[in-house]
Design an enzyme around this catalytic site. Structure first.
Site, PDB file in Angstrom:
ATOM      1  N   LYS A  38       0.831  -1.204   0.000  1.00  0.00           N
ATOM      2  CA  LYS A  38       0.000   0.000   0.000  1.00  0.00           C
ATOM      3  C   LYS A  38       0.867   1.255   0.000  1.00  0.00           C
ATOM      4  CE  LYS A  38      -3.684  -0.515   2.536  1.00  0.00           C
ATOM      5  NZ  LYS A  38      -4.275  -0.731   3.875  1.00  0.00           N
ATOM      6  N   ARG A 109      -3.303   3.238   8.474  1.00  0.00           N
ATOM      7  CA  ARG A 109      -3.627   2.057   7.665  1.00  0.00           C
ATOM      8  C   ARG A 109      -2.465   1.078   7.647  1.00  0.00           C
ATOM      9  NH1 ARG A 109      -4.707   4.639   1.878  1.00  0.00           N
ATOM     10  NH2 ARG A 109      -5.985   2.759   1.639  1.00  0.00           N
ATOM     11  N   CYS A 874       9.453 -38.712 -11.630  1.00  0.00           N
ATOM     12  CA  CYS A 874       8.156 -39.325 -11.882  1.00  0.00           C
ATOM     13  C   CYS A 874       7.283 -39.452 -10.652  1.00  0.00           C
ATOM     14  CB  CYS A 874       8.345 -40.686 -12.533  1.00  0.00           C
ATOM     15  SG  CYS A 874       9.175 -41.859 -11.458  1.00  0.00           S
TER      16      CYS A 874
HETATM   17  P1  ADP Z   1      -7.439  -2.399   3.541  1.00  0.00           P
HETATM   18  O1  ADP Z   1      -6.014  -2.739   3.727  1.00  0.00           O
HETATM   19  O2  ADP Z   1      -8.344  -3.325   4.265  1.00  0.00           O
HETATM   20  O3  ADP Z   1      -7.793  -2.191   2.106  1.00  0.00           O
HETATM   21  P2  ADP Z   1      -7.329   0.455   3.805  1.00  0.00           P
HETATM   22  O4  ADP Z   1      -6.129   0.935   4.525  1.00  0.00           O
HETATM   23  O5  ADP Z   1      -7.291   0.551   2.346  1.00  0.00           O
HETATM   24  O6  ADP Z   1      -7.673  -1.015   4.292  1.00  0.00           O
HETATM   25  O7  ADP Z   1      -8.544   1.270   4.361  1.00  0.00           O
HETATM   26  C1  ADP Z   1      -9.844   0.918   4.061  1.00  0.00           C
HETATM   27  C2  ADP Z   1     -10.607   2.071   3.478  1.00  0.00           C
HETATM   28  O8  ADP Z   1     -10.529   3.219   4.311  1.00  0.00           O
HETATM   29  C3  ADP Z   1     -10.072   2.571   2.158  1.00  0.00           C
HETATM   30  O9  ADP Z   1     -10.557   1.814   1.110  1.00  0.00           O
HETATM   31  C4  ADP Z   1     -10.608   3.965   2.093  1.00  0.00           C
HETATM   32  O10 ADP Z   1     -11.921   3.952   1.601  1.00  0.00           O
HETATM   33  C5  ADP Z   1     -10.621   4.370   3.546  1.00  0.00           C
HETATM   34  N1  ADP Z   1      -9.506   5.263   3.798  1.00  0.00           N
HETATM   35  C6  ADP Z   1      -8.255   4.935   4.163  1.00  0.00           C
HETATM   36  N2  ADP Z   1      -7.488   6.041   4.265  1.00  0.00           N
HETATM   37  C7  ADP Z   1      -8.276   7.083   3.945  1.00  0.00           C
HETATM   38  C8  ADP Z   1      -8.066   8.489   3.837  1.00  0.00           C
HETATM   39  N3  ADP Z   1      -6.892   9.024   4.087  1.00  0.00           N
HETATM   40  N4  ADP Z   1      -9.100   9.243   3.475  1.00  0.00           N
HETATM   41  C9  ADP Z   1     -10.314   8.696   3.224  1.00  0.00           C
HETATM   42  N5  ADP Z   1     -10.579   7.404   3.296  1.00  0.00           N
HETATM   43  C10 ADP Z   1      -9.567   6.583   3.660  1.00  0.00           C
HETATM   44 MG    MG Z   2      -7.769  -0.844   0.896  1.00  0.00          MG
END
Ligand code: ADP
Ligand code: MG
Ligand code: MG
Length: 915
Positions: A38, A109, A874
């Site tokens: 990511k 995240r 084999c």
């Molecule tokens: P996963 O690893 O399960 O995909 P993510 O880290 O992508 O989890 O987070 C899940 C969701 O949270 C993302 O798909 C997004 O919609 C939302 N999200 C994450 N960071 C942000 C952000 N900075 N602003 C808005 N939404 C966010």
């Molecule tokens: Mg995600």
């Protein structure tokens, strides 16, 4: 906190944090090991100028440090490095973290090297507290939005960081029940129908629940919140579901996860905002169409959680053409840049589009092949890359059964179509309804097929999903957890089937609008290609590729999937150097293998030829004979059968090489065990019951695997191999007279010393010469040996002197090398796997460190004596992609596997050659 910063050293020179802002980042897509998938892709998207909210990534080294230092962080991380990185975001956006007027909010995240969808935790809207929420309300002019964010934040934080979970599986999520209570009071069903005052009340109730249940206050200080959330992300690397997922996907624990802190953008600001997920091509079929789902006025996981049903991306084209246009450009841009099908997450904040994630999209086997093929034709990738894009095992999905259309039509005309959901994972599956992973396990243990039926799946269900043939959910879209995981596992999946009404407590499911009730254990069929859910069992039918190749019921020109398959196979054949043979002992099997691309037979097990009809009687007579004369007589009866068998096999294989192994198993395997059967046999061959019984008892061995079998049989009873060799050479002579050139390869099993091979070879050559003289024609034949006893591997230099070829019998070599019986290993291997004693099941994928080392040593020694010594393998391992790669690098000439694994082996061999 910022005041003390100047006095504290930054983390000892090592870079633990990598920032990214639109237009530039410290990392890039190549840095997955350090930044996680990511983080690396957020950096890459920022670098290529896509609209990415600014942020920073704490590298996987922080995670490793954390676990190596009893869950503490590198010195200075929270005092210096993180505040510095936060400041960059603050500068970019002109907002401050914790500012009561205009607060910067962030998401925290997780993100490991390999994507682990939903396995670890994300926290959104961090930085909100009773003060900043007012600032956000004021700034945005939208108090409802601000409180919605706060509500979500307290809930996620309470769950993930403060660990407020349901007490047990019977209780519901404490936050969800508070939420439901308020919705009920209000008489509404959707979050979006709650107003500011409702949300305020909910936030207080959440906080009260946290205090009551954990004894701790929800933290108001944003810096404390941040530290808590980061701790939770690193902690979640070792939560139970992440561990299970890693095990299933062979992801080692030492990789660790990275942690991304990123400025929030808001999809929940109202009707001009929303959030979505998409694939740049169809992840189920591979078709080149933009495929995705979105929800307006929503945040985060709302789209995939399955509580509201999302809209298809083409709807966005009508609703917001500008945004759609922009998104579609990004789609093309990303495909051009990554040269692959991508999975993206985006958010629209007041009509502005932001990209929040991209990664190479998971796909079905069908989609993998189609996308690789299409992208090659589009010039995005070359043939080699196309081959590397297809996991060999994914080809299975093209070779697996589909429903028999007639049967299915009949089921539907009988009114057995229960409902139609989303076609989330293609294929056909039939089995008994299981409402839990545990139930699925029980059903599997009874040797039956399971269909896992859930309201929606969560990461806790993955074990059950992996056991089931198919997965059916009541809620959730094409990108829901169930759908994603199912596709990755290659499982049949029907998701979001809203007509179902599942009741776990009662163990039943109703179909809305009908009085049909299905119970746990009832049989059900899922068509993952159409989304249909059908009551009862439905027969399955062969897929397109099989219909063209094996059944010949479909013409190639009418089979688009076969055409792609065929092209990919041709590419594979062009690049591979390893030959692929088949294990076959019947002409039909051999023919099928040839249509799949077999270049010879690597192992014909002659013992299979002694079963059935009159042959088994003659065989038994031979075994029970107490003198050579009687044995000869019985063998003479067997001879014509064997000759016909070999003739058929040679004929089916044309001029391709055929390796025939002389009789290998212990003789008692051919004899009856039950008294009634013994009685019948005695009558048939004119012997007394007691004599037969005594003879059978005498043949009993304490450890048949290590008893009188293999070349030992022939050394004790030379007349047995003599008959087999006669049959082989006679068949070859007939074929030769018919004008075909066939070179039989006679293989001696279970040799451990060169002397055994020499003695057996003498018999072989003597008989072969005699037969050729009788037939007045010469045929070329080879004599070689299995290398399946460790001693043979270790003395391969000697053995090679007496052998034209070696074939590694990796089944026995593994059993003998590990001192472990494959048939008994079911008792302990699962436990072994929990302890990581072997990285894989050594009977499925070659133990390269140990048994592989024996093979390497043997190959080297053998070739040092005879440089052109032909080497093959084999065992069951011959169809395993990892083993095939090993064989390629070890300089083995061919692998041999079952007919259905041949396409997989061809692809694996090509990938090994491409490297
Ligand atoms: P996963 O690893 O399960 O995909 P993510 O880290 O992508 O989890 O987070 C899940 C969701 O949270 C993302 O798909 C997004 O919609 C939302 N999200 C994450 N960071 C942000 C952000 N900075 N602003 C808005 N939404 C966010
Ligand atoms: Mg995600
Ligand atoms: Mg997550």
């Amino acid at each position: 906190m910022p005041t003390s910063r100047l006095n504290i050293q930054a983390t000892s020179g090592k870079q633990y944090i990598y920032s990214f802002t639109e237009g530039g980042a410290e990392g890039d897509a190549t840095m997955k090991n350090l930044l996680g998938g990511k983080g690396a892709n957020l950096a890459e998207m920022a670098n290529i100028g896509l609209p990415v909210p600014p942020g920073f990534t704490l590298s996987t080294e922080v995670c490793t440090y954390y676990y190596d230092h009893s869950q503490t962080y590198p010195e200075g991380l929270f005092e210096q490095d993180i505040p510095d990185a936060l400041e960059k975001i603050e500068t970019a956006l002109g907002k401050k973290f914790g500012d009561p007027e205009d607060p910067l909010l962030v998401s925290v995240r997780s993100g490991a090297r390999a994507s682990m969808p939903g396995m670890m935790d994300t926290i959104l809207n961090l930085g909100l507290n009773d003060t900043t929420v007012e600032g956000l309300a004021h700034r945005s002019g939208n108090p409802r939005f601000a409180w919605d964010c706060y509500r979500r934040f307290v809930q996620m934080y309470g769950d993930v960081v403060m660990d407020l979970k349901p007490q047990d599986s019977k209780h519901s999520d404490p936050f969800e029940s508070i939420l439901d209570e308020h919705k009920k009071k209000k008489g509404c069903s959707l979050d979006t129908q709650l107003d500011t005052d409702d949300l305020k009340a909910i936030v207080s109730a959440f906080k009260a629940a946290i205090l009551e249940r954990t004894g701790q206050e929800f933290p108001e200080d944003p810096h404390v919140q941040l530290q808590g959330a980061i701790g939770a992300v690193f902690g979640s690397w070792n939560n139970e579901r992440a561990i299970v997922y890693r095990k299933l996907n062979h992801i080692p624990g030492y990789w660790g996860t990275a942690c991304n802190v990123q400025a929030m953008v808001f999809g929940n600001m109202g009707d001009r905002s929303g959030t979505g997920v998409a694939f740049t091509r169809d992840a189920a079929t591979g078709e080149n169409i933009f495929y995705g789902e979105y929800l307006m006025n929503a945040q985060g996981e709302d789209v995939v959680a399955g509580t509201r049903t999302p809209l298809k991306i083409r709807h966005l084209q009508e609703e917001k053409p500008d945004i759609y246009q922009q998104l579609d450009c990004i789609r093309t841009r990303l495909e051009q840049h990554y040269r692959d099908m991508m999975d993206i997450e985006f958010t629209i904040e007041n009509d502005r589009l932001f990209m929040l994630q991209c990664r190479v999209g998971k796909r079905t086997g069908l989609a993998a092949i189609r996308i690789a093929y299409d992208m090659c034709k589009e010039g995005l990738i070359d043939e080699k890359e196309a081959l590397l894009r297809i996991e060999p095992d994914q080809l299975n999905q093209l070779l697996r059964p589909v429903f028999d259309q007639k049967e299915k039509d009949r089921a539907i005309s009988e009114g057995r179509l229960l409902a139609t959901g989303l076609n989330a994972g293609p294929g056909a599956a039939t089995g008994s309804i299981c409402f839990s992973a545990r139930q699925a396990q029980e059903v599997k243990e009874r040797g039956q097929l399971a269909i896992l039926v859930r309201i929606e799946t969560s990461p806790e269900d993955i074990e059950g999903m992996s056991l089931a043939e198919g997965i059916l959910t009541e809620r959730g879209g094409m990108t829901s957890h169930a759908a994603l995981v199912a596709r990755q596992m290659g499982k049949v999946c029907v998701a979001g089937c809203g007509e179902l009404d599942i009741d776990y407590q009662k163990g039943e499911m109703r179909i809305e609008g009908t009085d049909i009730v299905l119970k746990e254990g009832d049989s059900i069929s899922l068509d993952g290609t159409t989304g249909e859910v059908i009551q009862g069992e439905i027969k399955t039918r062969n897929p397109e590729v099989i219909e063209v190749l094996a059944d010949k019921t479909l013409k190639p020109e009418d089979a688009p999937t076969w055409q792609i398959f065929d092209q990919v196979m041709q590419w594979a054949d062009h690049y591979r150097t390893l030959k692929v043979r088949t294990n076959a002992d019947q002409p039909e099997q051999a023919e099928l293998a040839v249509t799949f691309g077999a270049e010879g037979i690597g192992l014909c097990r002659t013992e299979h030829m002694f079963f059935g009809g009159q042959r088994i009687d003659a065989m038994r007579e031979m075994i029970l004979a107490d003198d050579i004369g009687d044995r000869q007589k019985a063998l003479e009866k067997l001879l014509p059968y064997q000759r016909d068998d070999f003739y058929g096999l040679f004929k089916a294989m044309g001029s391709r090489p055929v390796t025939i192994r002389l009789l290998d198993p212990p003789l008692h395997e051919f004899l009856p065990q039950e008294d009634a059967e013994i009685e019948a046999l005695a009558k048939k061959i004119g012997m007394a019951f007691h004599d037969v019984k005594t003879r059978i008892d005498n043949l009993h061995e304490f450890n048949p695997m290590l008893g009188l079998r293999g070349c030992r049989l022939g050394i004790l009873h030379p007349e047995i191999p003599a008959m087999q060799v006669r049959a082989i050479i006679e068949a070859a002579c007939i074929i030769k007279k018919e004008g075909h050139d066939i070179i039989p390869e006679i293989m001696v099993p279970l040799v451990s010393t060169v002397r055994e091979l020499e003695l057996t070879s003498e018999i072989i050559h003597k008989v072969a010469r005699r037969v050729m003289a009788e037939q007045e024609i010469g045929v070329t034949y080879l004599v070689g040996t299995m290398i399946e006893v460790p001693r043979a591997a270790l003395t391969s230099g000697d053995i090679a002197k007496a052998a034209d070829f070696f074939s590694y019998g990796t089944n026995d070599l593994t059993q003998m090398g590990l001192g472990m019986s494959r048939d008994d290993s079911g008792q302990f291997l699962p436990v072994y796997q929990n302890y990581d004693i072997f990285p894989h099941n050594p009977f499925e994928s070659l133990d390269q460190e140990g048994i592989g080392r024996l093979i390497k040593l043997s190959a080297k020694e053998g070739r040092s004596v005879k440089s052109d010594l032909k080497l093959g393998i084999c065992g069951e391992h011959g169809g395993d992609p990892a083993t095939i790669e090993f064989c390629h690098t070890t300089g083995i000439n061919y692998v041999s596997c079952s007919p259905f694994r041949i396409p997989i082996a061809r692809l694996a061999a090509a990938r090994a050659a491409i490297g």
